[in-house]
Design a protein around this motif. Sequence first.
Motif, mmCIF file in Angstrom:
data_model
loop_
_atom_site.group_PDB
_atom_site.id
_atom_site.type_symbol
_atom_site.label_atom_id
_atom_site.label_comp_id
_atom_site.label_asym_id
_atom_site.label_seq_id
_atom_site.Cartn_x
_atom_site.Cartn_y
_atom_site.Cartn_z
ATOM 1 N N TYR A 154 0.812 -1.206 0.000
ATOM 2 C CA TYR A 154 0.000 0.000 0.000
ATOM 3 C C TYR A 154 0.848 1.259 0.000
ATOM 4 N N THR A 156 2.996 4.228 -1.711
ATOM 5 C CA THR A 156 3.002 4.922 -2.984
ATOM 6 C C THR A 156 4.440 5.228 -3.378
ATOM 7 N N ASP A 157 4.625 5.782 -4.574
ATOM 8 C CA ASP A 157 5.961 6.154 -5.044
ATOM 9 C C ASP A 157 6.550 7.272 -4.185
#
Length: 225
Positions: A154, A156-157
Amino acid sequence: MNRLFGHSKSNAAPKPTLNDTAATIDLRVETINKQIASVEQELQAYSRLPPSKKASQKARAMALLNKKKLYERQRMTLEGQASNIGATAFAVSNIETQKQMYNGLRDAKTQLAKGYKDLKIDKVETLMDELDDQLLDQEEMNDMFSRPIGQDTYMTDADLENELAGLAEAEYGIESNAMFNDLHAPSVPVQPIDAGSTTASTTTQNGVGVDEFGLPKLPATGMKN
């Protein structure tokens, strides 16, 4: 005894078939062809006689010619009969074939009716829809089973970039954004345009000022409009 009780049916002669009749006609045509060939030989012999002998044999030749015409008419009649018998025999054999075709098609229709008794269009459509749904469910389950287990999926970048910057700061003492702040282009030196200064760092023997490259420096007269 035969006069009192008669002949048994088993001893009766079988009725001739169309094939038997056609064979009899063929024999008669063959006999007539031989007779016509014999008459033609005699006529050819007459045609080879000298003119002095033809006069005495003329009546004989005329009789042979009439006989040939008679035989030809008989042969034509027999050939017509043979043609009719052949067409009739073909029709009889063809109707037997048609009966076999009818019986076969009727049996096939019965089998098709029995086969489609429990096979309805709406049932087939429902079955195909259910199979489609099951295949979609199976594909979804395959995706679920192939999902990584025990990993944080879960993030993110942006979270990964922040974590990477934190690792660099902890290990090498680099600030979080130092690697990005140091990445800048070198500044370009800006030198003002000489607007009219005539002072030279050096001069020639003739008193002409030169620039830093040793070239004569022209006096600035200003920009003309």
